[in-house]
Design an enzyme around this catalytic site. Structure first.
Site, short mmCIF file in Angstrom:
data_model
loop_
_atom_site.label_atom_id
_atom_site.label_comp_id
_atom_site.label_asym_id
_atom_site.label_seq_id
_atom_site.Cartn_x
_atom_site.Cartn_y
_atom_site.Cartn_z
CE LYS A 14 -2.42 -0.90 3.79
NZ LYS A 14 -1.89 -2.19 4.20
NE ARG A 89 -4.49 -1.41 10.22
CZ ARG A 89 -3.41 -0.89 9.64
NH1 ARG A 89 -3.40 0.34 9.24
NH2 ARG A 89 -2.34 -1.64 9.47
NE ARG A 128 7.11 -3.13 6.02
CZ ARG A 128 5.79 -2.94 5.93
NH1 ARG A 128 5.28 -2.39 4.85
NH2 ARG A 128 4.98 -3.32 6.89
NE ARG A 134 6.21 -0.58 10.42
CZ ARG A 134 5.08 -0.66 9.74
NH1 ARG A 134 4.99 -0.13 8.54
NH2 ARG A 134 4.03 -1.26 10.26
NE ARG A 146 1.75 -5.15 11.55
CZ ARG A 146 2.84 -4.90 10.83
NH1 ARG A 146 4.00 -5.44 11.18
NH2 ARG A 146 2.78 -4.11 9.79
P1 AMP Z 1 0.61 0.32 9.15
O1 AMP Z 1 1.82 1.13 8.92
O2 AMP Z 1 -0.60 0.83 8.39
O3 AMP Z 1 0.83 -1.15 8.93
O4 AMP Z 1 0.23 0.50 10.69
C1 AMP Z 1 1.09 0.08 11.73
C2 AMP Z 1 0.29 -0.11 13.00
O5 AMP Z 1 -0.31 1.14 13.38
C3 AMP Z 1 -0.88 -1.08 12.91
O6 AMP Z 1 -0.48 -2.42 13.12
C4 AMP Z 1 -1.79 -0.58 14.01
O7 AMP Z 1 -1.33 -1.00 15.29
C5 AMP Z 1 -1.60 0.93 13.94
N1 AMP Z 1 -2.61 1.54 13.02
C6 AMP Z 1 -2.36 2.12 11.82
N2 AMP Z 1 -3.50 2.55 11.26
C7 AMP Z 1 -4.50 2.23 12.12
C8 AMP Z 1 -5.91 2.37 12.10
N3 AMP Z 1 -6.55 2.93 11.05
N4 AMP Z 1 -6.61 1.93 13.18
C9 AMP Z 1 -6.00 1.38 14.24
N5 AMP Z 1 -4.67 1.17 14.31
C10 AMP Z 1 -3.93 1.59 13.26
#
Ligand code: AMP
Length: 195
Positions: A14, A89, A128, A134, A146
């Protein structure tokens, strides 16, 4: 206005595709994951709260996430459209986003899901994690958690937009350029059909 949700499991590409879509369609990219990481790197109250969920592979509570997203959208009213990455989400997040856009006399144009199978996702994220810094990308059990959260809490968001005929899918396997071409074609067909 073109308002897109770039959807798909963690590691589906994404972020990479969002950057390319932003350049092509001139949209504002809003990644809630990036916003949380920014807050965490500055040790803000929000960052510390988010960290306690992100480190376990869980979702940050809706109220917190929606509040942060709303602020970002409202701070950038004069754009050609938004590309939402990693948001919504949950179905309540989707409902909150729709409400926010209605207030602005706008709507979601389409949700585009990048489909990638689980083994490929785990492989990509662990790779990654070697460079991204991260911590949630380094531990296989957190990565699997996740994905589990994605299947249970996030996939209903695609069905939610599906009821309005706005859910699209693109296979997220192949070269970055090849996937990007498929994405653009899918978006243009959808928007063209609606115009
Ligand atoms: P991402 O970079 O989108 O994979 O997000 C990393 C982490 O941030 C996720 O595993 C969640 O813990 C948190 N996170 C990101 N976006 C959201 C969202 N829309 N709602 C809740 N938690 C989020």
């Amino acid at each position: 206005m073109l308002n897109l949700i770039l959807f798909g499991p963690p590691g589906s590409g994404k972020g990479t595709q969002a950057e390319k879509l932003v350049a092509k369609y001139r949209l504002l990219h809003i990644s809630t994951g990036d916003l949380f990481r920014y807050e965490m790197s500055h040790n803000t109250e929000l960052g510390l709260l988010a960290k306690s969920y992100i480190a376990k592979g869980e979702l940050v509570p809706d109220a917190v996430t929606i509040g942060m997203l709303r602020k970002r959208v409202e701070a950038n009213p004069d754009v050609k459209g938004y590309i939402f990455d990693g948001f919504p989400r949950t179905v309540p997040q989707a409902e909150a986003l729709d409400k926010l856009l209605v207030e602005k006399h706008q709507t979601i144009s389409a949700l585009v899901e990048l489909t990638v199978d689980e083994d490929e996702i785990v492989k990509r994220i662990l790779l990654r994690g070697k460079n991204s810094g991260r911590s949630d990308d380094n531990d296989e059990s957190i990565v699997r958690k996740r994905i589990q959260v994605y299947r249970k809490e996030t996939t209903p968001v695609a069905d939610y937009y599906g009821q309005f005929g706005k859910s699209l899918t693109v296979e997220g396997i192949g070269s970055i350029e090849g996937i990007f071409k498929k994405l653009c074609k899918t978006i243009d067909n959808h928007v063209g059909r609606k115009a």
